[in-house]
Design a protein around this motif. Structure first.
Motif, PDB file in Angstrom:
ATOM      1  N   ALA A  54     -92.350  -4.788 -29.570  1.00  0.00           N
ATOM      2  CA  ALA A  54     -93.485  -5.699 -29.712  1.00  0.00           C
ATOM      3  C   ALA A  54     -93.444  -6.453 -31.037  1.00  0.00           C
ATOM      4  O   ALA A  54     -93.924  -7.584 -31.129  1.00  0.00           O
ATOM      5  CB  ALA A  54     -94.794  -4.915 -29.600  1.00  0.00           C
ATOM      6  N   ILE A  55     -92.887  -5.848 -32.064  1.00  0.00           N
ATOM      7  CA  ILE A  55     -92.836  -6.462 -33.399  1.00  0.00           C
ATOM      8  C   ILE A  55     -91.755  -7.531 -33.480  1.00  0.00           C
ATOM      9  O   ILE A  55     -91.975  -8.625 -34.024  1.00  0.00           O
ATOM     10  CB  ILE A  55     -92.575  -5.379 -34.469  1.00  0.00           C
ATOM     11  CG1 ILE A  55     -93.761  -4.413 -34.559  1.00  0.00           C
ATOM     12  CG2 ILE A  55     -92.309  -6.016 -35.838  1.00  0.00           C
ATOM     13  CD1 ILE A  55     -93.456  -3.152 -35.356  1.00  0.00           C
ATOM     14  N   GLU A  56     -90.586  -7.243 -32.950  1.00  0.00           N
ATOM     15  CA  GLU A  56     -89.399  -8.082 -33.173  1.00  0.00           C
ATOM     16  C   GLU A  56     -89.566  -9.550 -32.786  1.00  0.00           C
ATOM     17  O   GLU A  56     -89.144 -10.440 -33.532  1.00  0.00           O
ATOM     18  CB  GLU A  56     -88.194  -7.477 -32.457  1.00  0.00           C
ATOM     19  CG  GLU A  56     -86.886  -8.125 -32.843  1.00  0.00           C
ATOM     20  CD  GLU A  56     -85.690  -7.386 -32.273  1.00  0.00           C
ATOM     21  OE1 GLU A  56     -84.565  -7.633 -32.767  1.00  0.00           O
ATOM     22  OE2 GLU A  56     -85.861  -6.565 -31.347  1.00  0.00           O
ATOM     23  N   PRO A  57     -90.192  -9.889 -31.640  1.00  0.00           N
ATOM     24  CA  PRO A  57     -90.292 -11.313 -31.272  1.00  0.00           C
ATOM     25  C   PRO A  57     -91.050 -12.165 -32.281  1.00  0.00           C
ATOM     26  O   PRO A  57     -90.814 -13.371 -32.382  1.00  0.00           O
ATOM     27  CB  PRO A  57     -91.027 -11.276 -29.922  1.00  0.00           C
ATOM     28  CG  PRO A  57     -90.794  -9.909 -29.390  1.00  0.00           C
ATOM     29  CD  PRO A  57     -90.736  -9.026 -30.579  1.00  0.00           C
ATOM     30  N   HIS A  58     -91.954 -11.564 -33.028  1.00  0.00           N
ATOM     31  CA  HIS A  58     -92.749 -12.331 -33.984  1.00  0.00           C
ATOM     32  C   HIS A  58     -91.914 -12.774 -35.191  1.00  0.00           C
ATOM     33  O   HIS A  58     -92.285 -13.736 -35.870  1.00  0.00           O
ATOM     34  CB  HIS A  58     -93.953 -11.515 -34.437  1.00  0.00           C
ATOM     35  CG  HIS A  58     -94.864 -11.139 -33.307  1.00  0.00           C
ATOM     36  ND1 HIS A  58     -95.423 -12.090 -32.469  1.00  0.00           N
ATOM     37  CD2 HIS A  58     -95.293  -9.939 -32.862  1.00  0.00           C
ATOM     38  CE1 HIS A  58     -96.166 -11.476 -31.558  1.00  0.00           C
ATOM     39  NE2 HIS A  58     -96.097 -10.172 -31.780  1.00  0.00           N
ATOM     40  N   ILE A  59     -90.815 -12.087 -35.461  1.00  0.00           N
ATOM     41  CA  ILE A  59     -89.911 -12.526 -36.535  1.00  0.00           C
ATOM     42  C   ILE A  59     -89.291 -13.862 -36.145  1.00  0.00           C
ATOM     43  O   ILE A  59     -89.278 -14.822 -36.935  1.00  0.00           O
ATOM     44  CB  ILE A  59     -88.807 -11.477 -36.783  1.00  0.00           C
ATOM     45  CG1 ILE A  59     -89.416 -10.129 -37.169  1.00  0.00           C
ATOM     46  CG2 ILE A  59     -87.844 -11.964 -37.869  1.00  0.00           C
ATOM     47  CD1 ILE A  59     -88.392  -9.014 -37.310  1.00  0.00           C
ATOM     48  N   GLN A  60     -88.799 -13.939 -34.928  1.00  0.00           N
ATOM     49  CA  GLN A  60     -88.201 -15.173 -34.435  1.00  0.00           C
ATOM     50  C   GLN A  60     -89.237 -16.288 -34.325  1.00  0.00           C
ATOM     51  O   GLN A  60     -88.947 -17.455 -34.629  1.00  0.00           O
ATOM     52  CB  GLN A  60     -87.552 -14.921 -33.073  1.00  0.00           C
ATOM     53  CG  GLN A  60     -86.855 -16.139 -32.478  1.00  0.00           C
ATOM     54  CD  GLN A  60     -85.642 -16.575 -33.286  1.00  0.00           C
ATOM     55  OE1 GLN A  60     -84.994 -15.758 -33.937  1.00  0.00           O
ATOM     56  NE2 GLN A  60     -85.338 -17.873 -33.258  1.00  0.00           N
ATOM     57  N   ALA A  61     -90.440 -15.936 -33.892  1.00  0.00           N
ATOM     58  CA  ALA A  61     -91.501 -16.949 -33.763  1.00  0.00           C
ATOM     59  C   ALA A  61     -91.813 -17.580 -35.110  1.00  0.00           C
ATOM     60  O   ALA A  61     -92.024 -18.796 -35.202  1.00  0.00           O
ATOM     61  CB  ALA A  61     -92.754 -16.312 -33.168  1.00  0.00           C
ATOM     62  N   PHE A  62     -91.830 -16.760 -36.159  1.00  0.00           N
ATOM     63  CA  PHE A  62     -92.096 -17.311 -37.489  1.00  0.00           C
ATOM     64  C   PHE A  62     -90.955 -18.232 -37.917  1.00  0.00           C
ATOM     65  O   PHE A  62     -91.190 -19.311 -38.472  1.00  0.00           O
ATOM     66  CB  PHE A  62     -92.278 -16.185 -38.510  1.00  0.00           C
ATOM     67  CG  PHE A  62     -92.577 -16.696 -39.893  1.00  0.00           C
ATOM     68  CD1 PHE A  62     -93.867 -17.024 -40.264  1.00  0.00           C
ATOM     69  CD2 PHE A  62     -91.562 -16.879 -40.821  1.00  0.00           C
ATOM     70  CE1 PHE A  62     -94.155 -17.512 -41.532  1.00  0.00           C
ATOM     71  CE2 PHE A  62     -91.817 -17.376 -42.089  1.00  0.00           C
ATOM     72  CZ  PHE A  62     -93.129 -17.689 -42.444  1.00  0.00           C
ATOM     73  N   GLU A  63     -89.728 -17.816 -37.679  1.00  0.00           N
ATOM     74  CA  GLU A  63     -88.579 -18.659 -38.022  1.00  0.00           C
ATOM     75  C   GLU A  63     -88.644 -20.012 -37.321  1.00  0.00           C
ATOM     76  O   GLU A  63     -88.398 -21.059 -37.934  1.00  0.00           O
ATOM     77  CB  GLU A  63     -87.277 -17.947 -37.643  1.00  0.00           C
ATOM     78  CG  GLU A  63     -86.879 -16.815 -38.554  1.00  0.00           C
ATOM     79  CD  GLU A  63     -85.492 -16.283 -38.213  1.00  0.00           C
ATOM     80  OE1 GLU A  63     -84.500 -16.945 -38.593  1.00  0.00           O
ATOM     81  OE2 GLU A  63     -85.407 -15.231 -37.564  1.00  0.00           O
ATOM     82  N   GLU A  64     -88.965 -19.997 -36.039  1.00  0.00           N
ATOM     83  CA  GLU A  64     -89.022 -21.238 -35.271  1.00  0.00           C
ATOM     84  C   GLU A  64     -90.130 -22.152 -35.771  1.00  0.00           C
ATOM     85  O   GLU A  64     -89.946 -23.368 -35.884  1.00  0.00           O
ATOM     86  CB  GLU A  64     -89.212 -20.936 -33.784  1.00  0.00           C
ATOM     87  CG  GLU A  64     -88.020 -20.269 -33.124  1.00  0.00           C
ATOM     88  CD  GLU A  64     -86.755 -21.121 -33.224  1.00  0.00           C
ATOM     89  OE1 GLU A  64     -86.864 -22.355 -33.059  1.00  0.00           O
ATOM     90  OE2 GLU A  64     -85.674 -20.563 -33.472  1.00  0.00           O
ATOM     91  N   SER A  65     -91.296 -21.589 -36.068  1.00  0.00           N
ATOM     92  CA  SER A  65     -92.390 -22.418 -36.577  1.00  0.00           C
ATOM     93  C   SER A  65     -92.057 -22.965 -37.956  1.00  0.00           C
ATOM     94  O   SER A  65     -92.454 -24.083 -38.308  1.00  0.00           O
ATOM     95  CB  SER A  65     -93.700 -21.630 -36.620  1.00  0.00           C
ATOM     96  OG  SER A  65     -93.600 -20.501 -37.485  1.00  0.00           O
TER      97      SER A  65
END
Length: 240
Positions: free
Chosen positions: A113-124
């Motif tokens: 559940a945590i890991e996808p938010h790392i990528q989401a921050f990078e993309e934003s």
């Protein structure tokens, strides 16, 4: 212009839309700190009846973004720079605590559940979308709080993180880079620290997770000092 059609949406869909749209306008500072939130005007703006609007305002008040005034309606919660010292004290203590406990208690499902938010921050960060960055950063840290499996600690941390969203949104705005180091450098450093903190959770290294959480708070605090504090016009706007 014709008046917006008001839909009597009292179900979950209406409540959620009212909450989501009012919250987004507060975080984007379209509804400025201290501004009155008149129910009738919100009904017209969002095309909803009073019930979902009222329920959304109550929910936002519980998160610290709205202040309900008996007999006087609701206002956007003030954002006072003079309170930043105590805000960062609370953030430091809570962020270290949830990160330490998450390292000790996280499950495989928590990590997923945590890991996808790392990528989401990078993309934003690549799109330089300040509100998206603030939101994805919030969701990353709240996923860690969930992994700590401490209901009361999670609730307290959520309140502090929510109150910091407006500050984070401003700090992730490229328009404030006149006085501060380039936003790209801050985004890169934040992303790097997100990865490091995730790895500490993966390894169940509680000491390292707590150390990284403290460093992460310092990174945010320094960005605030470099962007918010030197801008006199913005300061006067936030002291409403």
């Amino acid at each position: 212009m014709a008046a917006a059609k008001v839909h009597d949406l009292t179900n979950g869909s209406g409540r959620q839309r009212a909450y989501t749209e009012i919250r987004a306008r507060i975080l984007r500072l379209e509804f400025s700190p201290g501004a009155e939130l008149e129910e009738g005007a919100l009904c017209t703006l969002l095309g909803l009846s009073r019930t979902p609007i009222r329920e959304a305002l109550i929910r936002l008040a519980s998160e610290g973004l709205v202040v309900l005034q008996r007999g006087r309606g609701a206002r956007v919660a003030p954002l006072d720079i003079s309170n930043l010292r105590t805000f960062f004290e609370a953030l430091d203590l809570l962020q270290r605590a949830v990160s330490r406990l998450a390292a000790l208690r996280r499950t495989g499902e928590d990590l997923a559940a945590i890991e996808p938010h790392i990528q989401a921050f990078e993309e934003s960060g690549k799109r330089v979308e300040s509100l998206d960055m603030a939101e994805s950063n919030y969701r990353f840290h709240m996923a860690i709080a969930v992994a700590a499996h401490s209901e009361y600690l999670e609730r307290s941390y959520s309140r502090v993180m929510t109150e910091g969203l407006r500050v984070a949104r401003v700090c992730f705005s490229e328009e404030n880079d006149r006085e501060a180091p380039p936003l790209s450098a801050h985004v890169d450093r934040t992303t790097s620290e997100h990865h490091a903190l995730y790895n500490a959770l993966l390894q169940q290294d509680a000491d390292e997770a707590e150390r990284l959480a403290a460093e992460h708070t310092i990174l945010f605090r320094n960005r605030v000092a470099q962007t918010l504090i030197p801008i006199d016009g913005l300061l006067s706007h936030l002291r409403v």
